[in-house]
Design an enzyme around this catalytic site. Structure first.
Site, PDB file in Angstrom:
ATOM      1  CE  LYS A  43     103.071 -40.384 -90.627  1.00  0.00           C
ATOM      2  NZ  LYS A  43     102.570 -40.687 -89.271  1.00  0.00           N
ATOM      3  CB  CYS A  85     101.168 -44.196 -89.709  1.00  0.00           C
ATOM      4  SG  CYS A  85      99.536 -44.244 -88.927  1.00  0.00           S
ATOM      5  CG  ASN A 103     101.675 -45.774 -83.266  1.00  0.00           C
ATOM      6  OD1 ASN A 103     101.646 -46.127 -82.092  1.00  0.00           O
ATOM      7  ND2 ASN A 103     102.747 -45.924 -84.034  1.00  0.00           N
ATOM      8  CD  GLU A 136     103.518 -43.807 -86.962  1.00  0.00           C
ATOM      9  OE1 GLU A 136     102.443 -44.325 -86.592  1.00  0.00           O
ATOM     10  OE2 GLU A 136     103.582 -42.674 -87.471  1.00  0.00           O
ATOM     11  CD  GLU A 173     102.175 -38.541 -86.677  1.00  0.00           C
ATOM     12  OE1 GLU A 173     103.172 -38.666 -87.394  1.00  0.00           O
ATOM     13  OE2 GLU A 173     101.146 -39.227 -86.815  1.00  0.00           O
ATOM     14  CG  ASN A 196     106.944 -41.011 -87.683  1.00  0.00           C
ATOM     15  OD1 ASN A 196     107.501 -42.106 -87.617  1.00  0.00           O
ATOM     16  ND2 ASN A 196     105.681 -40.829 -87.337  1.00  0.00           N
TER      17      ASN A 196
HETATM   18  N1  CDV Z   1     100.349 -42.121 -86.861  1.00  0.00           N
HETATM   19  C1  CDV Z   1      99.495 -41.691 -87.806  1.00  0.00           C
HETATM   20  O1  CDV Z   1      99.912 -41.224 -88.869  1.00  0.00           O
HETATM   21  N2  CDV Z   1      98.172 -41.736 -87.516  1.00  0.00           N
HETATM   22  C2  CDV Z   1      97.208 -41.201 -88.420  1.00  0.00           C
HETATM   23  C3  CDV Z   1      96.140 -40.448 -87.687  1.00  0.00           C
HETATM   24  C4  CDV Z   1      95.291 -39.606 -88.589  1.00  0.00           C
HETATM   25  C5  CDV Z   1      95.284 -41.224 -86.813  1.00  0.00           C
HETATM   26  C6  CDV Z   1      96.630 -42.251 -89.358  1.00  0.00           C
HETATM   27  O2  CDV Z   1      96.428 -41.916 -90.536  1.00  0.00           O
HETATM   28  O3  CDV Z   1      96.362 -43.396 -88.960  1.00  0.00           O
END
Ligand code: CDV
Length: 309
Positions: free
Chosen positions: A125, A170, A195, A48, A144, A108
């Protein structure tokens, strides 16, 4: 019978600093691509937001102050070299990036290109975590919901690489609906970049469980839908924020067949036999035979919890 075995390379990234230029980052991506070519991979999967630091950790009064982190086209001026090199090797590419559309929408996004250079599809996303306003009590922000819109495009599955391929990004990986939406389209390979900071400000008790939860949800999603799942991190300590690595390639059995061992740029490779999916899709998880959608109305009809009175 010819088996459909796809050799997949998960290209984990270590941290990207805010000073690093696109050209410098693309050099790192190219070095991983070279390794993937040496290992005869068919597809390389980057994480990501793979071109920049994780910029939603900083609040700006004006949204546009972060616009330099977004791509206006993909491939773009700095990324075309990556897609050209992959095409020369006959390797497909999955890449996550921040997308700014001509009419001003911010998503995203990830793109999937096959080994001939054809764009298979893009995914925006769906589940956007974090918050939209500055929350100074946090040690760092997770904005985000300020810098990205929720996509309404849903979860598509494409015919590519001799199989059925889908994408998620993610936070999507934590939701069973993500996998089931694609499972109902017969998905055989789901590509997910992430991430994930180790510190979760709303409930730090979860911090020591980050690695467990990461694998738990992807392994469950793979098993319950009889699909391969490739989870690829941008990990390590980026601008003072420590993030989870442990990228993994997960079989339809739910077993991890390859896992990254560093928090840096690292390539892991596995042969993904897409026909293995049938063992699950045609037995325990034979959806057409065993599912009871008429019993699942709340899943699409209701958003939050409605406890009985
Ligand atoms: N980039 C993400 O979507 N991170 C999220 C947050 C909550 C840390 C995750 O679900 O990993």
């Amino acid at each position: 019978m010819i088996r459909r075995v796809l050799r997949v390379a998960a290209a984990q990234l270590g941290p990207i600093s805010r000073e690093e230029s696109r050209i410098e980052v693309v050099k790192r991506l190219l070095a991983l691509l070279d390794q993937a070519a040496e290992q005869r991979a068919d597809l390389i999967v980057y994480p990501e937001l793979a071109l920049t630091t994780f910029f939603p950790r900083w609040y700006t009064e004006e949204l546009s102050d972060h616009d330099h982190y977004y791509e206006r086209s993909m491939p773009g001026p700095e990324t075309r070299v990556l897609f050209d090199a992959a095409n020369a090797h006959g390797i497909g590419v999955h890449l996550g990036y921040a997308e700014l559309t001509d009419d001003g929408h911010r998503y995203n996004t990830s793109i999937l290109v096959d080994g001939t250079g054809r764009t298979v599809g893009t995914y925006r996303k769906v589940h956007i975590p974090g918050h939209a306003d500055n929350e100074p009590w946090r040690p760092f922000q997770h904005l985000e919901r300020r810098y990205f819109e929720e996509s309404n495009d849903g979860f598509r599955v494409w015919r590519a690489f001799g199989g059925l391929v889908g994408m998620a990004i993610c936070n999507d990986r934590r939701w069973p609906e993500t996998y089931r939406e694609m499972g109902l389209q017969g998905v055989e390979l789901i590509l997910i970049g992430y991430n994930t900071p180790l510190h979760y400000a709303p409930d730090p008790a979860q911090n020591p469980l980050q690695a467990f939860h990461n694998h738990l949800c992807m392994q469950a999603g793979a098993y319950q839908n009889g699909t391969w799942v490739v989870g690829v991190a941008k990990g390590g300590t980026e601008e003072g924020v420590e993030s989870l690595a442990q990228s993994a390639i997960i079989a339809p059995s739910g077993q991890i067949v390859a896992q990254a061992v560093t928090t840096e740029d690292e390539l892991i490779v596995a042969n993904c036999d897409l026909d293995w999916c049938r063992h699950y899709k045609e037995t325990l998880f034979d959806f057409a035979r065993y599912r009871r959608p008429e019993m699942y109305g709340r899943i699409t009809g209701q958003k939050g919890v409605e406890a009985p009175s």
